[in-house]
Design a protein around this motif. Structure first.
Motif, PDB file in Angstrom:
ATOM      1  N   MET A 189      21.355  -2.271 -30.832  1.00 26.77           N
ATOM      2  CA  MET A 189      21.994  -3.574 -30.865  1.00 26.77           C
ATOM      3  C   MET A 189      22.048  -4.112 -32.297  1.00 26.77           C
ATOM      4  SD  MET A 189      21.033  -7.057 -28.835  1.00 26.77           S
ATOM      5  CE  MET A 189      19.401  -7.310 -29.450  1.00 26.77           C
ATOM      6  N   ARG A 205      32.608  -3.545 -36.315  1.00 27.88           N
ATOM      7  CA  ARG A 205      32.844  -3.586 -34.874  1.00 27.88           C
ATOM      8  C   ARG A 205      32.898  -5.009 -34.348  1.00 27.88           C
ATOM      9  NH1 ARG A 205      29.069   0.402 -32.004  1.00 27.88           N
ATOM     10  NH2 ARG A 205      29.856  -0.734 -30.219  1.00 27.88           N
ATOM     11  N   LEU A 206      32.476  -5.978 -35.151  1.00 27.66           N
ATOM     12  CA  LEU A 206      32.455  -7.380 -34.742  1.00 27.66           C
ATOM     13  C   LEU A 206      33.513  -8.224 -35.438  1.00 27.66           C
ATOM     14  CD1 LEU A 206      28.634  -8.159 -35.038  1.00 27.66           C
ATOM     15  CD2 LEU A 206      29.844  -7.288 -33.055  1.00 27.66           C
ATOM     16  N   ASP A 239      31.327 -14.762 -33.354  1.00 25.72           N
ATOM     17  CA  ASP A 239      31.432 -13.314 -33.113  1.00 25.72           C
ATOM     18  C   ASP A 239      30.052 -12.721 -32.841  1.00 25.72           C
ATOM     19  OD1 ASP A 239      34.203 -13.364 -33.748  1.00 25.72           O
ATOM     20  OD2 ASP A 239      33.749 -13.065 -35.872  1.00 25.72           O
ATOM     21  N   THR A 253      27.314 -14.269 -31.760  1.00 27.84           N
ATOM     22  CA  THR A 253      26.810 -14.745 -30.473  1.00 27.84           C
ATOM     23  C   THR A 253      27.449 -13.984 -29.318  1.00 27.84           C
ATOM     24  OG1 THR A 253      26.413 -16.939 -31.397  1.00 27.84           O
ATOM     25  CG2 THR A 253      26.550 -16.786 -29.001  1.00 27.84           C
ATOM     26  N   ALA A 254      28.758 -13.758 -29.399  1.00 32.61           N
ATOM     27  CA  ALA A 254      29.451 -13.008 -28.348  1.00 32.61           C
ATOM     28  C   ALA A 254      28.887 -11.591 -28.246  1.00 32.61           C
ATOM     29  CB  ALA A 254      30.947 -12.972 -28.628  1.00 32.61           C
ATOM     30  N   HIS A 255      28.648 -10.956 -29.373  1.00 33.18           N
ATOM     31  CA  HIS A 255      28.095  -9.600 -29.376  1.00 33.18           C
ATOM     32  C   HIS A 255      26.702  -9.581 -28.745  1.00 33.18           C
ATOM     33  CE1 HIS A 255      26.658  -5.703 -30.612  1.00 33.18           C
ATOM     34  NE2 HIS A 255      25.656  -6.297 -31.225  1.00 33.18           N
ATOM     35  N   SER A 268      25.349 -11.674 -26.691  1.00 33.07           N
ATOM     36  CA  SER A 268      25.346 -11.993 -25.257  1.00 33.07           C
ATOM     37  C   SER A 268      25.796 -10.799 -24.417  1.00 33.07           C
ATOM     38  CB  SER A 268      26.219 -13.213 -24.974  1.00 33.07           C
ATOM     39  OG  SER A 268      27.578 -12.904 -25.178  1.00 33.07           O
ATOM     40  N   LYS A 269      26.669  -9.952 -24.953  1.00 33.25           N
ATOM     41  CA  LYS A 269      27.124  -8.754 -24.236  1.00 33.25           C
ATOM     42  C   LYS A 269      26.041  -7.677 -24.232  1.00 33.25           C
ATOM     43  CE  LYS A 269      31.939  -9.369 -25.426  1.00 33.25           C
ATOM     44  NZ  LYS A 269      33.027  -8.872 -26.258  1.00 33.25           N
ATOM     45  N   ALA A 270      25.191  -7.690 -25.230  1.00 36.07           N
ATOM     46  CA  ALA A 270      24.166  -6.657 -25.368  1.00 36.07           C
ATOM     47  C   ALA A 270      23.018  -6.851 -24.389  1.00 36.07           C
ATOM     48  CB  ALA A 270      23.640  -6.636 -26.804  1.00 36.07           C
ATOM     49  N   ARG A 271      22.964  -7.967 -23.763  1.00 32.63           N
ATOM     50  CA  ARG A 271      21.830  -8.257 -22.833  1.00 32.63           C
ATOM     51  C   ARG A 271      22.131  -7.838 -21.438  1.00 32.63           C
ATOM     52  NH1 ARG A 271      18.241 -12.641 -25.091  1.00 32.63           N
ATOM     53  NH2 ARG A 271      18.898 -12.628 -27.207  1.00 32.63           N
TER      54      ARG A 271
END
Length: 128
Positions: A1, A8-9, A119, A121-123, A125-128
């Motif tokens: 992560m 990528r972000l 960006d 924060t979005a990354h 949140s998806k990693a969890r």
């Protein structure tokens, strides 16, 4: 992560304006594109500065908003930048110091992307 590279972000649809342009033009471009920051570039495309919506608050507070103040009069010039190979972990220090927009530049100092705390924060949140 945390070892995910910045490229990528980052957003690559950049909103830019050349040094010397009036603040009103920068504000219009930001409003028309719906972004909260704009990159100020030299004629050769190198990054000269960054203007955020917060910078405009100060400009309007201190000046007539319809004046012809050039963007370099209120842009941030000591811009913290990152490279496309930097990782999410390396974004921790600048974001902890309050930087919300980090231009991604190439080896010649030309902007190639933008990473915002949104960006990031979005990354995360998806990693969890």
């Amino acid at each position: 992560m945390n070892d995910v590279p910045v490229d990528r972000l980052m957003s690559t649809d950049l909103t830019t304006i050349e040094r010397g342009a009036p603040a009103a033009d920068a504000a219009k471009r930001m409003r028309d594109t719906g972004v909260s920051s704009i990159l100020v570039v030299e004629p050769d495309g190198r990054l000269a500065g960054l203007i955020t919506a917060t910078d405009f608050v100060g400009l309007v507070r201190d000046n007539d908003p319809k004046d012809r103040t050039p963007v370099e009069a209120f842009m941030t010039t000591d811009v913290v930048t990152v490279g496309r190979e930097d990782t999410v972990a390396e974004l921790a220090a600048p974001t902890a110091h309050g930087y919300t927009h980090l231009p991604v530049t190439d080896a010649d100092g030309r902007p190639i992307g933008m990473v915002s705390t949104t960006d990031l924060t979005a990354h995360l949140s998806k990693a969890r």
